[in-house]
Scaffold this active site. Structure first.
Site, PDB file in Angstrom:
ATOM      1  CB  CYS A   2      -0.864   0.012   1.254  1.00  0.00           C
ATOM      2  SG  CYS A   2      -1.894  -1.433   1.398  1.00  0.00           S
ATOM      3  NE  ARG A  27       4.396   1.523  -1.320  1.00  0.00           N
ATOM      4  CZ  ARG A  27       5.494   0.846  -0.980  1.00  0.00           C
ATOM      5  NH1 ARG A  27       6.593   0.982  -1.689  1.00  0.00           N
ATOM      6  NH2 ARG A  27       5.491   0.012   0.039  1.00  0.00           N
ATOM      7  CD1 TRP A  74      -1.890  -5.742  -2.860  1.00  0.00           C
ATOM      8  CD2 TRP A  74      -2.315  -4.703  -4.774  1.00  0.00           C
ATOM      9  NE1 TRP A  74      -1.937  -6.683  -3.841  1.00  0.00           N
ATOM     10  CE2 TRP A  74      -2.192  -6.079  -5.025  1.00  0.00           C
ATOM     11  CE3 TRP A  74      -2.578  -3.857  -5.834  1.00  0.00           C
ATOM     12  CZ2 TRP A  74      -2.321  -6.624  -6.292  1.00  0.00           C
ATOM     13  CZ3 TRP A  74      -2.702  -4.398  -7.099  1.00  0.00           C
ATOM     14  CH2 TRP A  74      -2.582  -5.759  -7.328  1.00  0.00           C
ATOM     15  CG  ASN A 100       2.446  -1.188   3.149  1.00  0.00           C
ATOM     16  OD1 ASN A 100       1.833  -2.150   2.704  1.00  0.00           O
ATOM     17  ND2 ASN A 100       3.647  -0.825   2.717  1.00  0.00           N
ATOM     18  N   GLY A 101       0.930  -3.561   5.376  1.00  0.00           N
ATOM     19  CA  GLY A 101       1.499  -4.798   5.928  1.00  0.00           C
ATOM     20  C   GLY A 101       0.385  -5.777   6.248  1.00  0.00           C
ATOM     21  CD  GLU A 485       6.000 -17.997 -17.070  1.00  0.00           C
ATOM     22  OE1 GLU A 485       5.047 -18.383 -17.775  1.00  0.00           O
ATOM     23  OE2 GLU A 485       6.167 -16.818 -16.728  1.00  0.00           O
ATOM     24  CE  LYS A 489       6.959 -13.670 -18.140  1.00  0.00           C
ATOM     25  NZ  LYS A 489       5.879 -14.553 -17.911  1.00  0.00           N
ATOM     26  CD  GLU A 492       4.934 -12.218 -21.461  1.00  0.00           C
ATOM     27  OE1 GLU A 492       3.850 -11.673 -21.682  1.00  0.00           O
ATOM     28  OE2 GLU A 492       5.140 -12.882 -20.447  1.00  0.00           O
ATOM     29  CG  HIS A 508       8.983 -37.825 -30.428  1.00  0.00           C
ATOM     30  ND1 HIS A 508       8.864 -39.127 -30.828  1.00  0.00           N
ATOM     31  CD2 HIS A 508       9.447 -37.869 -29.154  1.00  0.00           C
ATOM     32  CE1 HIS A 508       9.196 -39.942 -29.841  1.00  0.00           C
ATOM     33  NE2 HIS A 508       9.556 -39.199 -28.800  1.00  0.00           N
ATOM     34  CE  LYS A 607       0.584  -7.710 -14.748  1.00  0.00           C
ATOM     35  NZ  LYS A 607       1.677  -8.696 -14.918  1.00  0.00           N
TER      36      LYS A 607
END
Ligand code: AGP
Length: 612
Positions: A2, A27, A74, A100-101, A485, A489, A492, A508, A607
């Site tokens: 946050c 944040r 957040w 924040n936490g 993955e 990465k 993209e 194969h 996003k």
């Protein structure tokens, strides 16, 4: 994460706090609020939405004052809403607080306060803290500062916290444990913030609060003490040298790199308060009401898109092995149209960083129509998928700004490993093994720290392959989805074509692609398939492929075959897939930077894909 701001001085605090919150919106941005101290009382204005929505709310108001606090949220506990937004106020209306936490023992503290007859307005852990401070202040007749100190000594968890009390209108108190707080020292005025970005335009003189320190700001200046022993601390004033843009990225050139490095903390945050080390199991609060259906399911379907789908594929390997329940992994866009054999004995797990991906949301709707138990693994509290599913487990990775998902992926894997451990312990996985694995999961933050130190080795690989047009990524078992993955990465953000395969599959067909220009990444831990992977490496070597090997232990056979051999230090063989992801993220990052690509906002991408 946050964003926190505070002001004590002679300027109009309202606009100054709003401006500061805008600097911190990266944040967290699901709700925002401010509290402004007047004569003997404060006014709180807060609402769900962006800081600009809060700004519109206060624009025409007559609120004014020169002391105040502000917060952009957040959400970790309690979904984004006007009520759950910070600041939070106590039952007497004398205290207001921003935080924040994560207060891990908030349920215990809440029960104690409820027994005293204190009612709660919100679902947040933060409200428990402000009520606790107030209860101590009134019952024990302490000073404002003493009440804060006593309350924080009862808290387990993390906080960057700022509090005001209408009995002491010319005072602001702040404290730090696990979440950053910086004091800006102006000319007869003081600024507080989660990082230096809101301070830069007012002062470059800053003091960074350390862990376990409490700050009091008032008419006679500021004072910093140690929470544990109330000892006064003399801190030197530092100078901010960074530019605003750099500060928001915290010295990193890109949000993606910042988020790769944050994994040292975000994996720990995701498991915080959930691992029961001495029992070798976990406590997953978000699914407690549905454990029977989860443990006795006929099968699991994991549905997701992109990187989240790769996380689901890792989940398949570990859940089947630990839980002994069949796991099917389906792209959400396929799940929603296929004729699936699912019913009330099915558990459908939706994995989504944003919690807003249209295909995944549609898949959940279908699962609900078929009476399945739906289970969300999301990073955004209160997101559509988290609200649509019957139960779920949040990742605590904080806002992920870079379009290429990094810290959310390893947080998703952390949740899946914890779920597998929980189910494994119900399915014959021994307490001894469970203790071993839970400690290995607990130590992941340290392992990530070690791995991040090999970034220069990864840069060397990138420099040698910067002109490659294609890349192959190969792995076996739970390392196969990690290979996928790694390839995603790279694709993209660097626009290099890349494919991931189960290592044995190259014979194969794909081996036809191998020549001396083809870099091939192998994930080769010394596990039960090591010898087979070694053969695959030899097959590629024989055709002059460029071998880039990531392993858990450097051995001479790998040294002889690899053009680059990089060790991924693991404390438990099962955690290799999580940790091996990180060098692959760094490889994609360095290649993209070397090729001059826009790392944080790659072409053609968004996003969150909220369209079908
Ligand atoms: C990952 O790097 C991509 N940005 C993309 O594949 C992403 O994982 C996918 O769109 C799913 O998003 P979600 O996790 O928010 O549902």
């Amino acid at each position: 994460m946050c964003g926190i701001v505070g002001y004590f001085g002679n300027k109009n605090a309202v606009q100054l706090l709003i401006k500061g919150l805008k600097r911190l919106e990266y944040r967290g941005y699901d709700s925002a609020g401010i509290a402004i101290m007047g004569n003997g009382s404060f006014t709180v204005t807060k609402k769900a939405g962006k800081v600009r929505d809060l700004e519109s709310l206060v624009k025409d108001s007559s609120i004014s004052g020169t002391v105040g606090i502000g917060h952009t949220r957040w959400a970790t506990h309690g979904e984004p809403s006007d009520l759950n937004a910070h600041p939070h106020t106590d039952y007497t209306g004398k205290f207001t607080l921003i935080h924040n936490g994560i207060i891990e023992n908030y349920t215990v503290l809440k029960k104690l306060l409820e027994k005293k007859g204190i009612g709660f307005q919100t679902q947040t852990d933060t409200e428990v803290l402000v009520q606790l401070i107030s209860a101590i202040y009134h019952e024990e007749k302490t000073t404002f500062e003493q009440a804060v100190i006593i309350a924080l000594q009862k808290v387990i968890g993390t906080y960057g916290v700022v509090i005001m009390c209408s009995d002491e209108p010319n005072q602001i108190i702040a404290a730090r444990l696990g979440s950053p707080l910086v004091l800006g020292v102006g000319n007869g005025e003081y600024f507080l913030a989660s990082d230096a970005s809101p301070l830069v335009e007012y002062t470059r003189n800053v003091i960074y609060l350390e862990e376990g320190e409490i700050l009091t700001v008032g008419d006679d200046g500021y004072q910093i003490r140690k929470l544990e022993n109330n000892q006064k601390v003399d801190k030197k004033i530092s100078q901010i040298t960074l530019t605003l843009d750099e500060i928001e990225k915290g010295n990193f050139p890109h949000y993606m790199l910042k988020e790769i490095y944050e994994q040292e903390q975000t994996i720990v945050d995701t498991m915080r308060g959930r691992l029961i080390l001495d029992e070798g199991t976990v406590h997953l609060g978000g699914i407690q009401d549905h454990l029977l259906r989860i443990e006795r399911a006929r099968h699991y379907y994991i549905t997701a898109c992109g990187t989240s789908w790769h996380a689901g594929l890792v989940g398949k390997y570990i859940l089947e092995e630990f839980a002994g329940i069949p796991v099917h992994v389906e792209y959400a866009s396929e799940f929603r149209y296929r004729e699936l054999v699912i019913d009330s004995r099915s558990v459908v797990i939706a994995i989504s960083q944003s919690g807003e991906t249209a295909d995944t949301l549609a898949a959940i709707q279908k699962a609900k129509e078929r009476a399945c138990l739906t289970f969300g693994i999301c990073n955004v509290v209160g997101s559509s998928i988290s609200r649509e599913t019957d139960c779920g487990i949040y990742t605590h990775a904080g806002p992920e700004i870079g379009v290429a998902s990094t810290k959310a992926f390893t947080a998703q894997l952390s949740v899946l490993y914890m779920l597998a451990l929980y189910l494994g312990r119900k399915n014959g996985y021994s307490k001894k093994d469970g203790i071993e694995l839970s400690h290995a999961l607990h130590d992941l933050g340290d392992r990530v720290h070690d791995i991040l130190n090999i970034s220069d080795q990864i840069l060397k690989v990138a420099e040698e392959t910067v002109d490659a047009d294609n890349y192959l990524y190969l792995g076996r078992g739970a390392n196969f989805p990690v290979a996928l993955e790694g390839a995603l990465k790279l694709k993209e953000i660097s626009y290099i074509h890349a494919e991931g395969y189960p290592a044995a599959e190259i014979k194969h067909g794909p081996i036809a692609l191998i020549d001396d220009k083809m870099p091939v990444v192998f994930l080769a831990p010394h596990d039960q398939t090591y010898e087979k992977v070694l053969s695959n490496i030899q097959e590629v070597k024989a055709r002059k492929g460029k071998i880039i090997t990531f392993t858990d232990r450097i051995t001479s056979d790998l040294e002889a075959l690899s053009d680059h051999l990089i060790e991924v230090s693991v404390s438990h063989p099962r955690t290799f897939p999580i940790l091996a992801t990180i060098p692959l993220q760094l490889l994609a990052y360095h290649l993209a930077v070397l090729r001059g690509c826009d790392v944080d906002m790659p072409r053609n991408l968004a996003k969150s894909v909220t369209v079908e």
